[in-house]
Write a protein that holds these residues in place. Structure first.
Motif, PDB file in Angstrom:
ATOM      1  N   LEU A 143      39.455  37.522  39.036  1.00 17.21           N
ATOM      2  CA  LEU A 143      38.221  37.131  39.718  1.00 17.21           C
ATOM      3  C   LEU A 143      38.225  37.648  41.156  1.00 17.21           C
ATOM      4  CD1 LEU A 143      35.550  35.526  39.508  1.00 17.21           C
ATOM      5  CD2 LEU A 143      36.839  33.510  40.248  1.00 17.21           C
ATOM      6  N   LEU A 144      39.342  37.496  41.831  1.00 19.21           N
ATOM      7  CA  LEU A 144      39.465  37.980  43.202  1.00 19.21           C
ATOM      8  C   LEU A 144      39.246  39.492  43.252  1.00 19.21           C
ATOM      9  CD1 LEU A 144      40.287  37.374  46.184  1.00 19.21           C
ATOM     10  CD2 LEU A 144      42.619  37.920  45.478  1.00 19.21           C
ATOM     11  N   ALA A 145      39.893  40.218  42.356  1.00 19.41           N
ATOM     12  CA  ALA A 145      39.760  41.679  42.341  1.00 19.41           C
ATOM     13  C   ALA A 145      38.317  42.094  42.069  1.00 19.41           C
ATOM     14  CB  ALA A 145      40.697  42.277  41.299  1.00 19.41           C
ATOM     15  N   ALA A 146      37.643  41.352  41.205  1.00 16.56           N
ATOM     16  CA  ALA A 146      36.282  41.722  40.811  1.00 16.56           C
ATOM     17  C   ALA A 146      35.229  41.336  41.840  1.00 16.56           C
ATOM     18  CB  ALA A 146      35.938  41.073  39.473  1.00 16.56           C
ATOM     19  N   THR A 147      35.475  40.292  42.619  1.00 17.36           N
ATOM     20  CA  THR A 147      34.395  39.749  43.448  1.00 17.36           C
ATOM     21  C   THR A 147      34.634  39.795  44.948  1.00 17.36           C
ATOM     22  OG1 THR A 147      35.248  37.488  43.320  1.00 17.36           O
ATOM     23  CG2 THR A 147      33.686  38.178  41.595  1.00 17.36           C
ATOM     24  N   SER A 148      35.858  40.034  45.382  1.00 16.55           N
ATOM     25  CA  SER A 148      36.133  39.978  46.819  1.00 16.55           C
ATOM     26  C   SER A 148      35.445  41.109  47.573  1.00 16.55           C
ATOM     27  CB  SER A 148      37.634  40.045  47.084  1.00 16.55           C
ATOM     28  OG  SER A 148      37.867  40.013  48.484  1.00 16.55           O
ATOM     29  N   GLU A 149      34.904  40.748  48.718  1.00 21.71           N
ATOM     30  CA  GLU A 149      34.318  41.738  49.619  1.00 21.71           C
ATOM     31  C   GLU A 149      35.290  42.079  50.753  1.00 21.71           C
ATOM     32  OE1 GLU A 149      31.528  43.339  49.004  1.00 21.71           O
ATOM     33  OE2 GLU A 149      31.356  42.169  47.165  1.00 21.71           O
ATOM     34  N   ASP A 150      36.452  41.447  50.743  1.00 27.40           N
ATOM     35  CA  ASP A 150      37.461  41.710  51.759  1.00 27.40           C
ATOM     36  C   ASP A 150      37.936  43.160  51.611  1.00 27.40           C
ATOM     37  OD1 ASP A 150      40.257  42.044  52.728  1.00 27.40           O
ATOM     38  OD2 ASP A 150      40.036  39.935  53.298  1.00 27.40           O
ATOM     39  N   PRO A 151      37.813  43.966  52.663  1.00 30.13           N
ATOM     40  CA  PRO A 151      38.171  45.395  52.542  1.00 30.13           C
ATOM     41  C   PRO A 151      39.620  45.617  52.099  1.00 30.13           C
ATOM     42  CG  PRO A 151      37.024  44.987  54.614  1.00 30.13           C
ATOM     43  CD  PRO A 151      37.282  43.652  53.991  1.00 30.13           C
ATOM     44  N   SER A 152      40.535  44.784  52.571  1.00 29.58           N
ATOM     45  CA  SER A 152      41.931  44.993  52.192  1.00 29.58           C
ATOM     46  C   SER A 152      42.168  44.638  50.725  1.00 29.58           C
ATOM     47  CB  SER A 152      42.863  44.191  53.104  1.00 29.58           C
ATOM     48  OG  SER A 152      42.630  42.811  52.970  1.00 29.58           O
ATOM     49  N   VAL A 153      41.448  43.641  50.207  1.00 33.65           N
ATOM     50  CA  VAL A 153      41.547  43.314  48.781  1.00 33.65           C
ATOM     51  C   VAL A 153      40.931  44.445  47.963  1.00 33.65           C
ATOM     52  CG1 VAL A 153      40.790  41.729  46.952  1.00 33.65           C
ATOM     53  CG2 VAL A 153      41.622  40.816  49.133  1.00 33.65           C
ATOM     54  N   ARG A 154      39.811  44.951  48.408  1.00 32.84           N
ATOM     55  CA  ARG A 154      39.140  46.045  47.692  1.00 32.84           C
ATOM     56  C   ARG A 154      40.039  47.294  47.634  1.00 32.84           C
ATOM     57  NH1 ARG A 154      33.670  45.233  46.771  1.00 32.84           N
ATOM     58  NH2 ARG A 154      33.192  47.459  46.789  1.00 32.84           N
ATOM     59  N   THR A 155      40.781  47.546  48.697  1.00 34.99           N
ATOM     60  CA  THR A 155      41.699  48.688  48.724  1.00 34.99           C
ATOM     61  C   THR A 155      42.744  48.581  47.609  1.00 34.99           C
ATOM     62  OG1 THR A 155      41.407  48.981  51.100  1.00 34.99           O
ATOM     63  CG2 THR A 155      43.423  49.895  50.139  1.00 34.99           C
ATOM     64  N   TYR A 156      43.196  47.363  47.347  1.00 36.81           N
ATOM     65  CA  TYR A 156      44.263  47.149  46.368  1.00 36.81           C
ATOM     66  C   TYR A 156      43.755  46.582  45.045  1.00 36.81           C
ATOM     67  CZ  TYR A 156      47.365  48.142  50.224  1.00 36.81           C
ATOM     68  OH  TYR A 156      48.008  48.762  51.260  1.00 36.81           O
ATOM     69  N   ARG A 157      42.472  46.724  44.803  1.00 34.62           N
ATOM     70  CA  ARG A 157      41.862  46.146  43.593  1.00 34.62           C
ATOM     71  C   ARG A 157      42.590  46.587  42.321  1.00 34.62           C
ATOM     72  NH1 ARG A 157      35.778  46.731  43.513  1.00 34.62           N
ATOM     73  NH2 ARG A 157      35.891  44.717  44.498  1.00 34.62           N
ATOM     74  N   ARG A 158      42.809  47.883  42.163  1.00 30.23           N
ATOM     75  CA  ARG A 158      43.459  48.375  40.941  1.00 30.23           C
ATOM     76  C   ARG A 158      44.847  47.790  40.771  1.00 30.23           C
ATOM     77  NH1 ARG A 158      41.284  54.284  40.800  1.00 30.23           N
ATOM     78  NH2 ARG A 158      39.657  54.027  39.249  1.00 30.23           N
ATOM     79  N   ALA A 159      45.593  47.729  41.856  1.00 30.66           N
ATOM     80  CA  ALA A 159      46.949  47.169  41.787  1.00 30.66           C
ATOM     81  C   ALA A 159      46.896  45.687  41.414  1.00 30.66           C
ATOM     82  CB  ALA A 159      47.671  47.358  43.121  1.00 30.66           C
ATOM     83  N   ILE A 160      45.979  44.961  42.019  1.00 31.67           N
ATOM     84  CA  ILE A 160      45.846  43.528  41.718  1.00 31.67           C
ATOM     85  C   ILE A 160      45.497  43.342  40.247  1.00 31.67           C
ATOM     86  CG2 ILE A 160      44.468  41.448  42.159  1.00 31.67           C
ATOM     87  CD1 ILE A 160      44.160  42.535  45.095  1.00 31.67           C
ATOM     88  N   GLU A 161      44.548  44.116  39.751  1.00 32.64           N
ATOM     89  CA  GLU A 161      44.167  44.019  38.336  1.00 32.64           C
ATOM     90  C   GLU A 161      45.351  44.360  37.431  1.00 32.64           C
ATOM     91  OE1 GLU A 161      40.865  46.715  38.339  1.00 32.64           O
ATOM     92  OE2 GLU A 161      39.409  45.115  38.779  1.00 32.64           O
ATOM     93  N   HIS A 162      46.125  45.387  37.798  1.00 28.33           N
ATOM     94  CA  HIS A 162      47.282  45.796  37.008  1.00 28.33           C
ATOM     95  C   HIS A 162      48.333  44.682  36.968  1.00 28.33           C
ATOM     96  CE1 HIS A 162      50.492  48.282  35.383  1.00 28.33           C
ATOM     97  NE2 HIS A 162      51.245  47.901  36.407  1.00 28.33           N
ATOM     98  N   TYR A 163      48.698  44.180  38.120  1.00 27.44           N
ATOM     99  CA  TYR A 163      49.747  43.158  38.176  1.00 27.44           C
ATOM    100  C   TYR A 163      49.291  41.824  37.593  1.00 27.44           C
ATOM    101  CZ  TYR A 163      52.314  46.473  41.036  1.00 27.44           C
ATOM    102  OH  TYR A 163      52.963  47.588  41.500  1.00 27.44           O
ATOM    103  N   ALA A 164      48.004  41.559  37.627  1.00 31.36           N
ATOM    104  CA  ALA A 164      47.490  40.312  37.043  1.00 31.36           C
ATOM    105  C   ALA A 164      47.808  40.225  35.558  1.00 31.36           C
ATOM    106  CB  ALA A 164      45.986  40.214  37.261  1.00 31.36           C
TER     107      ALA A 164
END
Length: 171
Positions: A143-164
């Motif tokens: 949910l965080l990876a899909a919805t966050s507008e935080d630029p630093s979260v968006r930068t690591y979206r793929r990694a977050i989705e992978h590790y999730a």
């Protein structure tokens, strides 16, 4: 039996009272209206909500359940109200310690409304309460990876989705 217009006026008045902060008076009016219209899903939903905002979760449950049961003589809930009732009942079950009921209801709700992030958030809380911490964390990370507008979260979206997918994986 009162006319539908009377029901509409009474319901609107009670909802307005709740909105103005007259929560107990709204609850009393809605309980009376629900007694007169036991098959009315919208009245049941508003009555459940009136109990919930007063912290009367246990009393809210039968009204939520009635609102979601459908099949009554009156019209069912709108899609928006159905989402609200599912969230309200799922959250209420969790607050009352009925974690398995909460997980079951919210899992079905997420399937019905897959784009509704609030349902996934409350499901994650209920999963946590049942000891399903990996599932809970995975859901929240997705949910965080899909919805966050935080630029630093968006930068690591793929990694977050992978590790999730497998938080215990070592690469």
């Amino acid at each position: 039996m009162e006319h539908h217009e009377d029901r509409d006026v009474r319901l609107a008045e009670a909802v307005a009272l709740r909105g103005q902060g007259h929560r107990e008076e709204a609850r009393e009016r809605l309980v009376a209206l629900a007694a007169r219209h036991p098959e009315d899903a919208e009245v049941a939903y508003q009555t459940a909500w009136a109990h919930d905002v007063l912290g009367l979760e246990k009393e809210a449950v039968p009204y939520y359940e009635r609102a979601l049961a459908g099949g009554g003589a009156g019209p069912g809930l709108s899609s928006e109200d159905r989402r609200g009732a599912l969230l309200g009942l799922g959250s209420t079950y969790r607050v009352l310690g009925r974690y398995d009921d909460s997980v079951a209801l919210l899992t079905a709700a997420v399937e019905e409304f897959p784009e509704e992030g609030s349902l996934r958030t409350f499901l994650a809380m209920a999963l946590y309460n049942t000891g399903r911490h990996h599932e809970s964390t995975r859901l929240l990370l997705r949910l965080l990876a899909a919805t966050s507008e935080d630029p630093s979260v968006r930068t690591y979206r793929r990694a977050i989705e992978h590790y999730a997918e497998d938080l215990d994986a070592i690469e």
